[in-house]
Design a protein around this motif. Structure first.
Motif, PDB file in Angstrom:
ATOM      1  N   LEU A 112       0.788  -1.070  -0.292  1.00  0.00           N
ATOM      2  CA  LEU A 112       0.204   0.182   0.321  1.00  0.00           C
ATOM      3  C   LEU A 112       1.093   1.364  -0.190  1.00  0.00           C
ATOM      4  O   LEU A 112       1.508   1.453  -0.144  1.00  0.00           O
ATOM      5  CB  LEU A 112      -0.356  -0.566   1.495  1.00  0.00           C
ATOM      6  CG  LEU A 112      -2.118  -1.331   1.288  1.00  0.00           C
ATOM      7  CD1 LEU A 112      -3.218  -0.504   2.555  1.00  0.00           C
ATOM      8  CD2 LEU A 112      -2.649  -1.623  -0.338  1.00  0.00           C
ATOM      9  N   SER A 113       0.534   2.456   0.290  1.00  0.00           N
ATOM     10  CA  SER A 113       0.988   3.874  -0.786  1.00  0.00           C
ATOM     11  C   SER A 113       1.699   3.862   0.696  1.00  0.00           C
ATOM     12  O   SER A 113       3.405   4.558  -0.025  1.00  0.00           O
ATOM     13  CB  SER A 113      -0.392   4.936  -0.333  1.00  0.00           C
ATOM     14  OG  SER A 113      -1.049   5.047   1.000  1.00  0.00           O
ATOM     15  N   SER A 166      -7.459   1.802  -6.586  1.00  0.00           N
ATOM     16  CA  SER A 166      -7.684   2.880  -5.099  1.00  0.00           C
ATOM     17  C   SER A 166      -7.596   4.103  -5.702  1.00  0.00           C
ATOM     18  O   SER A 166      -7.311   4.509  -7.048  1.00  0.00           O
ATOM     19  CB  SER A 166      -5.997   2.214  -4.524  1.00  0.00           C
ATOM     20  OG  SER A 166      -5.742   3.782  -3.838  1.00  0.00           O
ATOM     21  N   ILE A 167      -8.166   5.174  -4.417  1.00  0.00           N
ATOM     22  CA  ILE A 167      -8.571   6.429  -5.403  1.00  0.00           C
ATOM     23  C   ILE A 167      -6.892   7.135  -5.053  1.00  0.00           C
ATOM     24  O   ILE A 167      -6.676   8.349  -5.859  1.00  0.00           O
ATOM     25  CB  ILE A 167      -9.144   6.959  -4.351  1.00  0.00           C
ATOM     26  CG1 ILE A 167      -8.566   7.096  -3.021  1.00  0.00           C
ATOM     27  CG2 ILE A 167     -10.595   6.555  -4.274  1.00  0.00           C
ATOM     28  CD1 ILE A 167      -8.136   7.863  -1.963  1.00  0.00           C
ATOM     29  N   ALA A 168      -5.650   5.802  -5.070  1.00  0.00           N
ATOM     30  CA  ALA A 168      -4.202   6.713  -5.036  1.00  0.00           C
ATOM     31  C   ALA A 168      -4.139   7.141  -6.536  1.00  0.00           C
ATOM     32  O   ALA A 168      -2.998   7.264  -6.783  1.00  0.00           O
ATOM     33  CB  ALA A 168      -3.729   5.722  -4.267  1.00  0.00           C
ATOM     34  N   TYR A 182       2.771   3.252  -4.950  1.00  0.00           N
ATOM     35  CA  TYR A 182       1.009   2.346  -5.327  1.00  0.00           C
ATOM     36  C   TYR A 182       0.219   3.122  -6.317  1.00  0.00           C
ATOM     37  O   TYR A 182      -0.166   1.891  -6.571  1.00  0.00           O
ATOM     38  CB  TYR A 182       0.874   2.975  -3.617  1.00  0.00           C
ATOM     39  CG  TYR A 182      -0.144   2.069  -3.491  1.00  0.00           C
ATOM     40  CD1 TYR A 182      -1.609   2.885  -2.802  1.00  0.00           C
ATOM     41  CD2 TYR A 182      -0.651   0.798  -3.232  1.00  0.00           C
ATOM     42  CE1 TYR A 182      -2.666   2.390  -3.035  1.00  0.00           C
ATOM     43  CE2 TYR A 182      -2.074   0.541  -3.505  1.00  0.00           C
ATOM     44  CZ  TYR A 182      -3.035   0.919  -3.097  1.00  0.00           C
ATOM     45  OH  TYR A 182      -4.212   0.845  -2.594  1.00  0.00           O
ATOM     46  N   TYR A 212     -10.830   1.130  -4.427  1.00  0.00           N
ATOM     47  CA  TYR A 212     -10.905   1.216  -3.340  1.00  0.00           C
ATOM     48  C   TYR A 212     -10.990   2.174  -2.990  1.00  0.00           C
ATOM     49  O   TYR A 212      -9.403   3.466  -3.091  1.00  0.00           O
ATOM     50  CB  TYR A 212     -10.529   0.190  -2.286  1.00  0.00           C
ATOM     51  CG  TYR A 212     -11.401  -1.045  -2.668  1.00  0.00           C
ATOM     52  CD1 TYR A 212     -10.635  -2.080  -2.629  1.00  0.00           C
ATOM     53  CD2 TYR A 212     -12.439  -1.889  -2.264  1.00  0.00           C
ATOM     54  CE1 TYR A 212     -11.329  -3.325  -2.970  1.00  0.00           C
ATOM     55  CE2 TYR A 212     -13.308  -2.335  -2.692  1.00  0.00           C
ATOM     56  CZ  TYR A 212     -12.247  -3.833  -3.036  1.00  0.00           C
ATOM     57  OH  TYR A 212     -12.809  -5.143  -2.995  1.00  0.00           O
ATOM     58  N   PRO A 213     -11.569   3.597  -1.721  1.00  0.00           N
ATOM     59  CA  PRO A 213     -10.755   5.127  -0.970  1.00  0.00           C
ATOM     60  C   PRO A 213     -10.593   3.667   0.355  1.00  0.00           C
ATOM     61  O   PRO A 213      -9.964   2.753   0.312  1.00  0.00           O
ATOM     62  CB  PRO A 213     -12.770   5.483  -1.011  1.00  0.00           C
ATOM     63  CG  PRO A 213     -13.705   4.243  -1.067  1.00  0.00           C
ATOM     64  CD  PRO A 213     -13.193   2.757  -1.715  1.00  0.00           C
ATOM     65  N   GLY A 214     -10.109   4.657   1.471  1.00  0.00           N
ATOM     66  CA  GLY A 214      -9.648   3.896   2.442  1.00  0.00           C
ATOM     67  C   GLY A 214     -11.199   3.003   2.649  1.00  0.00           C
ATOM     68  O   GLY A 214     -11.853   3.343   3.083  1.00  0.00           O
ATOM     69  N   GLY A 223      -1.323   1.852   5.013  1.00  0.00           N
ATOM     70  CA  GLY A 223      -2.057   2.630   4.845  1.00  0.00           C
ATOM     71  C   GLY A 223      -1.986   4.384   5.001  1.00  0.00           C
ATOM     72  O   GLY A 223      -1.637   4.029   6.358  1.00  0.00           O
ATOM     73  N   THR A 224      -1.998   5.324   3.927  1.00  0.00           N
ATOM     74  CA  THR A 224      -2.272   6.599   4.855  1.00  0.00           C
ATOM     75  C   THR A 224      -3.611   6.761   5.735  1.00  0.00           C
ATOM     76  O   THR A 224      -4.121   7.166   6.020  1.00  0.00           O
ATOM     77  CB  THR A 224      -2.382   7.181   3.236  1.00  0.00           C
ATOM     78  OG1 THR A 224      -0.786   7.464   2.711  1.00  0.00           O
ATOM     79  CG2 THR A 224      -2.586   9.004   3.547  1.00  0.00           C
ATOM     80  N   THR A 225      -4.509   5.689   5.285  1.00  0.00           N
ATOM     81  CA  THR A 225      -6.165   5.890   5.164  1.00  0.00           C
ATOM     82  C   THR A 225      -6.483   5.130   7.079  1.00  0.00           C
ATOM     83  O   THR A 225      -6.882   5.195   7.585  1.00  0.00           O
ATOM     84  CB  THR A 225      -7.198   5.847   3.999  1.00  0.00           C
ATOM     85  OG1 THR A 225      -6.857   4.458   4.039  1.00  0.00           O
ATOM     86  CG2 THR A 225      -6.974   5.929   3.319  1.00  0.00           C
ATOM     87  N   TRP A 248      -4.858  13.242  -2.970  1.00  0.00           N
ATOM     88  CA  TRP A 248      -5.502  12.188  -3.008  1.00  0.00           C
ATOM     89  C   TRP A 248      -7.689  13.305  -3.340  1.00  0.00           C
ATOM     90  O   TRP A 248      -7.414  14.140  -1.907  1.00  0.00           O
ATOM     91  CB  TRP A 248      -6.015  11.356  -1.766  1.00  0.00           C
ATOM     92  CG  TRP A 248      -4.828   9.950  -2.585  1.00  0.00           C
ATOM     93  CD1 TRP A 248      -3.853  10.568  -2.896  1.00  0.00           C
ATOM     94  CD2 TRP A 248      -4.588   9.256  -1.077  1.00  0.00           C
ATOM     95  NE1 TRP A 248      -3.656   8.897  -3.068  1.00  0.00           N
ATOM     96  CE2 TRP A 248      -3.615   8.451  -1.694  1.00  0.00           C
ATOM     97  CE3 TRP A 248      -4.855   8.589  -0.169  1.00  0.00           C
ATOM     98  CZ2 TRP A 248      -2.730   7.894  -1.109  1.00  0.00           C
ATOM     99  CZ3 TRP A 248      -4.522   8.224   0.326  1.00  0.00           C
ATOM    100  CH2 TRP A 248      -3.771   7.590   0.095  1.00  0.00           C
TER     101      TRP A 248
HETATM  102  C1  VAH Z   1      -4.382   3.542   1.198  1.00  0.00           C
HETATM  103  N1  VAH Z   1      -5.456   1.795   2.470  1.00  0.00           N
HETATM  104  O1  VAH Z   1      -3.673   4.279   2.466  1.00  0.00           O
HETATM  105  C2  VAH Z   1      -5.338   2.320   0.439  1.00  0.00           C
HETATM  106  C3  VAH Z   1      -5.548   2.812   0.444  1.00  0.00           C
HETATM  107  C4  VAH Z   1      -7.216   4.680  -0.421  1.00  0.00           C
HETATM  108  C5  VAH Z   1      -6.155   4.244   1.126  1.00  0.00           C
HETATM  109  O2  VAH Z   1      -5.239   2.312  -1.355  1.00  0.00           O
HETATM  110  O3  VAH Z   1      -3.045   3.320   0.769  1.00  0.00           O
END
Ligand code: VAH
Length: 312
Positions: free
Chosen positions: A75-76, A114-116, A139, A166-168, A179-181, A276
């Protein structure tokens, strides 16, 4: 029959349970690079590294699945520490699955984006399915490239690959994976354990989020939809809700009035979150296959605290 790769992760572990419930445990073969912490008697698990193509091929030849779910990824936040590994796992893992699916005649694949994939020049509010995407994390870069690969393999080879951005994801069953979320999970655990939480994102950082129950339900709805309803072959925008750390703290205080929230001065994950979107337009998913999230911040908070209480 389903083979799931990356089944020990935050999403994989809960998606596997839902798929076992739907198709029977004997029809869901889960795999990851190490044994899961818990495995019930009727559950099938095999160790495999998605980057070991020969090993992956023999797993697929042994079980003859009709569908593959690929949940293995870095992940990110972790990806920024090991960018070459993140690219290798996220892209070469996907390529191994796509090429083996072609070779072995496995038609249907689920792969999460991902929304990333959005970046600093993407619209911030109600971000569209199609818009500028200049991801700044490896990511996000790997997920955007992965989307392009999936669309290419669909049009070139007629593979039925389906995907959501996917969002968080918020859940209580498994620890989040770098992850960042993840603050949106840690905050509930810390609130219950210590009555306070120091957040690594600023109070006004709005991000698109999704409760695990909605994420799993939506993924299965996508995979169940008749093929003619699937109009997006990169990856569907998906959102449950959008909120800031201040808003989630306020919601927690309704149940734990003594909860205290504080904020770090700076964390590298803030720089990622700032690129984001704050909210996502998921109208294609709603139109094509009836996407409709059930959980809002109040019901998420109630469910998280109720379940964590019994599990901490
Ligand atoms: C992250 N949980 O934080 C994942 C996800 C949009 C966030 O891709 O990297």
């Amino acid at each position: 029959r389903i083979v799931m790769i990356g089944a020990n992760g935050q999403i994989g572990s809960e998606l596997a349970s839902a798929l076992r419930y739907k198709f029977g445990a004997e029809n869901v073969i889960t795999s990851d690079i190490r044994e899961p912490s818990v495995l019930k008697d009727d559950e099938i698990f095999e160790i495999v590294n998605v980057l070991d193509k020969p090993a992956l091929k023999s797993l697929l030849e042994k079980h003859q699945p009709t569908q593959i779910y690929l949940l293995a990824a870095m992940l990110s936040a972790t990806g920024e520490k090991y960018p070459q590994k993140a690219w290798d796992l996220n892209i070469n893992g996907l390529l191994n699955v796509l090429d083996l699916a072609l070779e072995l005649g496995i038609k249907k694949i689920f792969w999460p984006s991902s929304i990333a994939v959005f970046g600093p020049h993407s619209p911030k509010q109600n971000t569209d399915q199609y818009c500028v995407m200049d991801p700044v994390t490896i990511y996000g870069v790997s997920k955007l490239a992965g989307e392009r690969l999936c669309e290419y393999y669909h049009h070139k080879y007629d593979l039925d690959i389906r995907s959501v951005r996917y969002p968080g994801i918020i859940s209580w069953k498994t620890a989040p994976g770098g992850g960042t979320t993840d603050y949106a999970i840690d905050i509930y655990i810390e609130a219950l354990k210590h009555g306070k939480y120091t957040c690594f994102l600023s109070a006004d950082t709005a991000l698109p989020m999704l409760y695990m129950e909605d994420a799993v339900g939506g993924t299965i709805e996508l995979m169940d939809a008749p093929i003619e309803q699937i109009s997006i072959r990169s990856s569907y925008n998906l959102e449950g809700l959008s909120f800031t750390p201040a808003e989630i703290a306020k919601e927690i205080k309704k149940i734990l009035p003594n909860f205290e929230m504080s904020y770090v001065d700076y964390d590298p994950r803030q720089a990622i979150a700032d690129t984001w979107p704050a909210s996502i337009n998921d109208s294609y998913a709603r139109t094509d296959w009836g996407w409709k999230p059930k959980f809002d911040l109040e019901s998420i908070t109630e469910d998280m605290i109720a379940n964590l209480k019994t599990n901490i």
